[in-house]
Motif scaffolding. Structure first.
Motif, PDB file in Angstrom:
ATOM      1  N   LEU A  56      35.126   2.169  -2.331  1.00  0.00           N
ATOM      2  CA  LEU A  56      36.302   2.742  -2.992  1.00  0.00           C
ATOM      3  C   LEU A  56      37.511   2.744  -2.058  1.00  0.00           C
ATOM      4  CD1 LEU A  56      37.561   4.353  -5.446  1.00  0.00           C
ATOM      5  CD2 LEU A  56      36.818   6.417  -4.263  1.00  0.00           C
ATOM      6  N   LEU A  57      37.221   2.944  -0.761  1.00  0.00           N
ATOM      7  CA  LEU A  57      38.319   3.115   0.202  1.00  0.00           C
ATOM      8  C   LEU A  57      39.032   1.802   0.516  1.00  0.00           C
ATOM      9  CD1 LEU A  57      36.591   5.746   2.506  1.00  0.00           C
ATOM     10  CD2 LEU A  57      37.907   6.092   0.412  1.00  0.00           C
TER      11      LEU A  57
ATOM     12  N   ARG B  87      32.585  14.758  12.038  1.00  0.00           N
ATOM     13  CA  ARG B  87      33.481  13.832  12.731  1.00  0.00           C
ATOM     14  C   ARG B  87      34.650  13.490  11.825  1.00  0.00           C
ATOM     15  NH1 ARG B  87      31.704   7.982  14.913  1.00  0.00           N
ATOM     16  NH2 ARG B  87      33.810   7.296  15.474  1.00  0.00           N
ATOM     17  N   SER B  88      35.825  13.346  12.395  1.00  0.00           N
ATOM     18  CA  SER B  88      36.997  12.958  11.623  1.00  0.00           C
ATOM     19  C   SER B  88      37.697  11.807  12.306  1.00  0.00           C
ATOM     20  CB  SER B  88      37.979  14.130  11.490  1.00  0.00           C
ATOM     21  OG  SER B  88      37.366  15.200  10.817  1.00  0.00           O
ATOM     22  N   GLY B  89      38.354  10.999  11.521  1.00  0.00           N
ATOM     23  CA  GLY B  89      39.078   9.880  12.102  1.00  0.00           C
ATOM     24  C   GLY B  89      39.988   9.237  11.074  1.00  0.00           C
ATOM     25  N   GLY B  90      40.476   8.048  11.397  1.00  0.00           N
ATOM     26  CA  GLY B  90      41.323   7.305  10.472  1.00  0.00           C
ATOM     27  C   GLY B  90      40.475   6.474   9.532  1.00  0.00           C
ATOM     28  N   LYS B  91      41.137   5.546   8.800  1.00  0.00           N
ATOM     29  CA  LYS B  91      40.419   4.791   7.785  1.00  0.00           C
ATOM     30  C   LYS B  91      39.337   3.885   8.380  1.00  0.00           C
ATOM     31  CE  LYS B  91      43.942   1.193   7.561  1.00  0.00           C
ATOM     32  NZ  LYS B  91      45.384   1.371   7.539  1.00  0.00           N
ATOM     33  N   GLU B  92      39.508   3.530   9.676  1.00  0.00           N
ATOM     34  CA  GLU B  92      38.522   2.653  10.304  1.00  0.00           C
ATOM     35  C   GLU B  92      37.143   3.311  10.416  1.00  0.00           C
ATOM     36  OE1 GLU B  92      41.289   3.841  11.701  1.00  0.00           O
ATOM     37  OE2 GLU B  92      40.415   5.279  13.099  1.00  0.00           O
ATOM     38  N   LEU B  93      37.135   4.640  10.381  1.00  0.00           N
ATOM     39  CA  LEU B  93      35.852   5.353  10.464  1.00  0.00           C
ATOM     40  C   LEU B  93      34.952   4.988   9.283  1.00  0.00           C
ATOM     41  CD1 LEU B  93      33.990   7.444  11.783  1.00  0.00           C
ATOM     42  CD2 LEU B  93      35.346   9.244  10.721  1.00  0.00           C
ATOM     43  N   ALA B  94      35.577   4.753   8.147  1.00  0.00           N
ATOM     44  CA  ALA B  94      34.816   4.389   6.946  1.00  0.00           C
ATOM     45  C   ALA B  94      34.060   3.081   7.165  1.00  0.00           C
ATOM     46  CB  ALA B  94      35.739   4.274   5.744  1.00  0.00           C
ATOM     47  N   HIS B  95      34.708   2.128   7.804  1.00  0.00           N
ATOM     48  CA  HIS B  95      34.063   0.832   8.066  1.00  0.00           C
ATOM     49  C   HIS B  95      32.898   0.998   9.020  1.00  0.00           C
ATOM     50  CE1 HIS B  95      37.085  -1.451   5.914  1.00  0.00           C
ATOM     51  NE2 HIS B  95      38.006  -0.671   6.479  1.00  0.00           N
ATOM     52  N   GLU B  96      33.118   1.833   9.996  1.00  0.00           N
ATOM     53  CA  GLU B  96      32.072   2.099  10.972  1.00  0.00           C
ATOM     54  C   GLU B  96      30.833   2.668  10.280  1.00  0.00           C
ATOM     55  OE1 GLU B  96      33.518   4.406  14.347  1.00  0.00           O
ATOM     56  OE2 GLU B  96      31.445   5.025  14.741  1.00  0.00           O
ATOM     57  N   LEU B  97      31.081   3.606   9.357  1.00  0.00           N
ATOM     58  CA  LEU B  97      29.974   4.237   8.632  1.00  0.00           C
ATOM     59  C   LEU B  97      29.233   3.216   7.780  1.00  0.00           C
ATOM     60  CD1 LEU B  97      31.650   7.536   7.453  1.00  0.00           C
ATOM     61  CD2 LEU B  97      29.668   7.351   8.970  1.00  0.00           C
ATOM     62  N   GLU B  98      30.015   2.307   7.207  1.00  0.00           N
ATOM     63  CA  GLU B  98      29.436   1.295   6.346  1.00  0.00           C
ATOM     64  C   GLU B  98      28.442   0.449   7.158  1.00  0.00           C
ATOM     65  OE1 GLU B  98      29.948   1.173   3.263  1.00  0.00           O
ATOM     66  OE2 GLU B  98      29.410  -0.816   2.533  1.00  0.00           O
ATOM     67  N   GLU B  99      28.807   0.162   8.403  1.00  0.00           N
ATOM     68  CA  GLU B  99      27.935  -0.658   9.254  1.00  0.00           C
ATOM     69  C   GLU B  99      26.745   0.125   9.786  1.00  0.00           C
ATOM     70  OE1 GLU B  99      30.430  -2.418  12.284  1.00  0.00           O
ATOM     71  OE2 GLU B  99      31.734  -3.242  10.695  1.00  0.00           O
ATOM     72  N   LYS B 100      27.008   1.321  10.275  1.00  0.00           N
ATOM     73  CA  LYS B 100      25.967   2.051  11.000  1.00  0.00           C
ATOM     74  C   LYS B 100      25.216   3.071  10.146  1.00  0.00           C
ATOM     75  CE  LYS B 100      28.388   1.757  15.417  1.00  0.00           C
ATOM     76  NZ  LYS B 100      29.206   2.575  16.328  1.00  0.00           N
ATOM     77  N   GLY B 101      25.781   3.466   9.006  1.00  0.00           N
ATOM     78  CA  GLY B 101      25.137   4.496   8.186  1.00  0.00           C
ATOM     79  C   GLY B 101      25.313   5.867   8.817  1.00  0.00           C
ATOM     80  N   TYR B 102      24.616   6.861   8.251  1.00  0.00           N
ATOM     81  CA  TYR B 102      24.787   8.245   8.699  1.00  0.00           C
ATOM     82  C   TYR B 102      23.743   8.650   9.728  1.00  0.00           C
ATOM     83  CZ  TYR B 102      27.800   8.443   4.595  1.00  0.00           C
ATOM     84  OH  TYR B 102      28.774   8.210   3.699  1.00  0.00           O
TER      85      TYR B 102
END
Lengths: 104, 448, 244
Positions: C207-208, C226-241
């Motif tokens: 969605l992002l 954890r908080s960050g900019g929009k790039e954090l979303a990509h990181e999560l997509e790769e590494k998961g939770y």
């Protein structure tokens, strides 16, 4: 709005007895227990049978159809098959008259 | 001298001869014979008790204890203005008014119903069209099996008579207003209505029961309907009796081949109410749509008894009943569907939905299917619930107040049955009445 | 705009939110991501005022007011909108009726005149066009018999009509195909301005790509970890939770 209606005379109900009265389109049972009067809608809350057909023992009335028991002072259902309490009506004694409050 | 009934079976049986002597002298012999036959039915039956399967939720002790009498006077204290106020704004209709079961000529306006159509009081019809009435009166509503039908057939004084000949459309709805008044002591009122709709004919009849005062009385109405082949009838029963009234009513419909009926029962008044709806789908290809809405509060008791009889193949019936119960009121929905042998391809559906507005209101809902056939489709469903909290929250989350959200939900719930009414002004008037009822409930309610 | 401080919430004696903090300034889009059961939807429901959720500690301030003090309808009128994860079906209540009631309730709250039928119809038609919603959907009962996509689009449609100051989108993207997702995202993006804020709760980074957030927060076990900019979303997509 409180609306007390004369339903019976004290002498109509002997100590330890329950009597049933028809007033304003409703059937009301009145019990006399140790000089106090208690009134309730004359239907068992289990299956609507007429409760005054049953026996009064102290404050406990037993429905003669299926054996439900109620406390006539509080209305509480004391045993199965009844679960819901009796619908009690406020009672006042004025001289020789017994008055019952019927809400509209 | 008024004829007084003290509640016992004997008093109702014994009172008939006095009744026949008092006001029934000019009545044809066959009617008198019918009354005698009917009272012998009551003599055998007496009032039903809780041990009767069909009456197991409704205690009639109060009726057996109450003293009732037949009104001495006809119309007293009912003004044209008060009758007008019971009308439906903008509805062009024929109006017949009955007060305490007697025809009120001066308050009625049967107008010109149309060529060959008869809209008049039953007593007039008996004297003017005896043969026609005799062919149908008491042929359907069984006075040997039902105590209230027995009593009504014995003691009826008047009611509506509608006859629509074959191939005719009754253009205007007939508004039948039955008014009960306070005559000092509790009355026994037996409205009797007969509606005959001929082959391929169309009619709409609104039976409307109101009270001029909140007094105790025993109202016992019977309506017989004959729906000819391919005929179409829309019938309304609007019950706004006194809150202290005992109100019994039976709608007995006989449907011939390919006929259609829509029946709407709205119950609002009465202390103890029993409404029987009993269509017999006698011919092939009939359709019965039966809608009902009952709203009760305080200590009201409302017993809805359906008996839908499928006697021929390819008939459809739909029952759609909604109840809204507040206070300590009790409701009963007893939905019986009877499919006779040979009534193949029957499609019968029954839905009963109930909304409880208080913790102390109660509903007993009992579907009963009796099927003597293989090739049928019968379904039934009943729900009982409080107002949907999730839906209320959803509405509130959009900025709508709790009170308004509740009104919206209630309007939707009652609308499920009201929306089937084809006469807009009647439906709108009822929506108004129902809304007013709800607003009072919400005001009194502690459940803001 | 919105300030959530040390928010603790429990349901049926079970603590779900365990010291949640988030601050949203006007015009910002915040995304909250996290695994199932981390409390994302609870936060959304608490903000909207759901009674079953008990706030045991912490505070929530919305445009200077104590939000927890307000009824759900007052919050809505103050400018909060929740797009439900599971929009409720309300048979017998026409969609258009609900919307007009809602809009007029809000206008009344602000001492504005209610919208007339015609005015409302005009407004609704405009918004419908941009969201590709059939006129038919307006007449139907609220969400009753709607497909999943229709329900979500209907939420966005309501949001467009009600023009909230803060919209909370609770997994509005779940179950949407890519076309529906684009429509929903466009509906949101067209409303972005310097005065309006969004909290976009989602499980998926997808969605992002369409609604680009200013901030991304990772929520695990009832709080932001954890908080960050929009790039954090990509990181999560790769590494998961998993690492949280």
């Amino acid at each position: 709005m409180s609306d007390y209606k004369k339903v019976a005379k004290i002498s109509d109900i002997a100590e330890g007895e329950v009597e049933s009265f028809f007033v304003e389109g409703e059937v009301i049972a009145i019990c006399r227990v140790e000089g106090n009067f208690y009134a309730f809608r004359d239907e068992c809350t289990h299956q609507n049978f007429t409760l005054s057909d049953g026996d009064l023992d102290g404050e406990c009335i037993t429905c003669c159809y299926h054996g439900a028991e109620f406390n006539v002072r509080t209305g509480e259902a004391l045993c199965l098959p009844a679960v819901e309490p009796l619908e009690m009506y406020p009672v006042k004694v004025d001289g020789d008259d017994i008055l019952v409050e019927l809400d509209d | 001298m008024a004829i007084v009934f003290d509640g016992t079976r004997e008093s109702y049986v014994g009172g008939l001869s006095e009744f026949l002597d008092s006001g029934q002298k000019d009545v044809p012999e066959w009617v008198t014979a019918l009354r005698r036959e009917a009272i012998s039915g009551f003599a055998k039956l007496g009032f039903p008790t809780l041990s009767d399967e069909e009456w197991r939720f409704t205690n009639l002790e109060a009726l057996r204890r109450g003293s009732f009498s037949i009104a001495e006077n006809g119309i007293s204290g009912v003004s044209e203005k008060s009758v007008d106020s019971c009308g439906f704004p903008g509805l062009d209709c024929l109006r017949l008014v009955f007060v305490n079961g007697r025809f009120a000529t001066s308050l009625s306006d049967a107008g010109d119903a149309g060529e060959g159509i008869l809209v008049k009081s039953l007593s007039e019809a008996i004297s003017e069209h005896g043969d026609l009435v005799r062919e149908h009166l008491a042929r359907y509503a069984d006075y040997e099996k039902d105590a209230f039908i027995s009593l009504n057939t014995s003691y009826f004084e008047d009611g509506i008579f509608v006859y629509v000949p074959d191939g005719t459309v009754l253009e205007k709805p007939v508004h039948v207003l039955h008014v009960s008044t306070d005559e000092g002591s509790p009355l026994f009122i037996n409205p009797r209505n007969l509606i005959i709709v001929g082959q391929s004919s169309v009619a709409k009849v609104i039976e409307h029961y109101v009270a001029a005062s909140q007094s105790v009385y025993f109202s016992n109405a019977v309506t017989e309907v004959v729906c000819g082949e391919n005929a179409n009838l829309e019938h309304y029963r609007l019950e706004f009796e006194s809150r202290k009234a005992f109100n019994f009513s039976t709608l007995r419909v006989n449907q011939q081949k390919n006929s259609n009926i829509a029946s709407h029962s709205i119950l609002c008044g009465g202390a103890i109410v029993r409404n029987n709806v009993h269509p017999v789908l006698a011919g092939e290809g009939c359709n019965s749509d039966i809608y009902g809405l009952f709203i009760s509060e305080g200590r009201q008791h409302m017993d809805n008894f359906m008996r839908v009889e499928h006697a021929s193949p390819h008939c459809d019936s739909r029952q759609f009943y909604n109840g809204v119960l507040d206070g300590r009121s009790k409701g009963v929905f007893h939905g019986r569907i009877l499919v006779h042998e040979g009534a193949e391809k029957t499609d019968a559906k029954q839905t009963n939905r109930n909304l409880l507005l208080s913790d102390t209101a109660q509903i007993d809902t009992k579907p009963q299917l009796e099927i003597y056939n293989d090739d049928v489709k019968c379904t039934h469903g009943a729900t009982i619930g409080q107002m949907d909290e999730e839906a209320l929250f959803y509405l509130r989350s959009r900025g709508i107040s709790m009170r308004q959200a509740k009104i919206i939900m209630l309007r939707a719930f009652t609308g499920e049955t009201l929306e089937h009414m084809s006469i807009d002004s009647v439906r709108e008037a009822l929506e108004g009445v129902v809304m007013k009822w709800f607003e009072q409930r919400l005001q009194n309610g502690k459940r803001g | 705009m919105l300030e959530v401080k040390n928010l603790h919430v429990q349901v049926d004696d079970k603590e779900i939110l365990k010291g949640m903090d988030i601050t949203v300034a006007p015009g910002e889009v915040h995304s909250i991501m996290g695994p199932n059961g981390s409390g994302k939807s609870t936060l959304a429901q608490v903000l909207a005022g759901k009674e079953a959720y008990e706030v045991t500690e912490g505070e929530v301030t919305f445009q200077g007011k104590d939000l927890l003090d307000l009824e759900p309808e007052e919050r809505a009128c103050e400018g909060i909108f929740l797009a439900f994860q599971y929009p409720v079906e309300i048979p017998g209540v026409a969609n258009t009726y609900l919307l007009r009631e809602a809009l007029n309730a809000k206008r009344e709250y602000r001492d504005e005149k209610p919208l007339k039928h015609v005015e409302f119809a005009k407004l609704a038609r405009e918004k419908m066009k941009t969201l590709g919603i059939d006129e038919d959907l307006l007449k139907r009962s609220v969400n009753a018999g709607f497909s999943g996509g229709e329900k979500k689009r209907n939420e966005i449609f309501q949001m467009q009509i009600l023009e909230p100051a803060l919209a909370v989108l609770d997994e509005t993207d779940s179950g949407l195909d890519i076309d529906a997702l684009k429509i929903v995202a466009n509906g949101v993006n067209s409303m972005r301005d310097s005065g309006r804020s969004f909290i976009v709760i989602t499980h998926y980074q997808r969605l992002l790509n369409y609604i680009v957030p200013d901030f991304v927060h990772v929520m695990v076990d009832g709080k932001i970890v954890r908080s960050g900019g929009k790039e954090l979303a990509h990181e999560l997509e790769e590494k998961g939770y998993a690492e949280f």
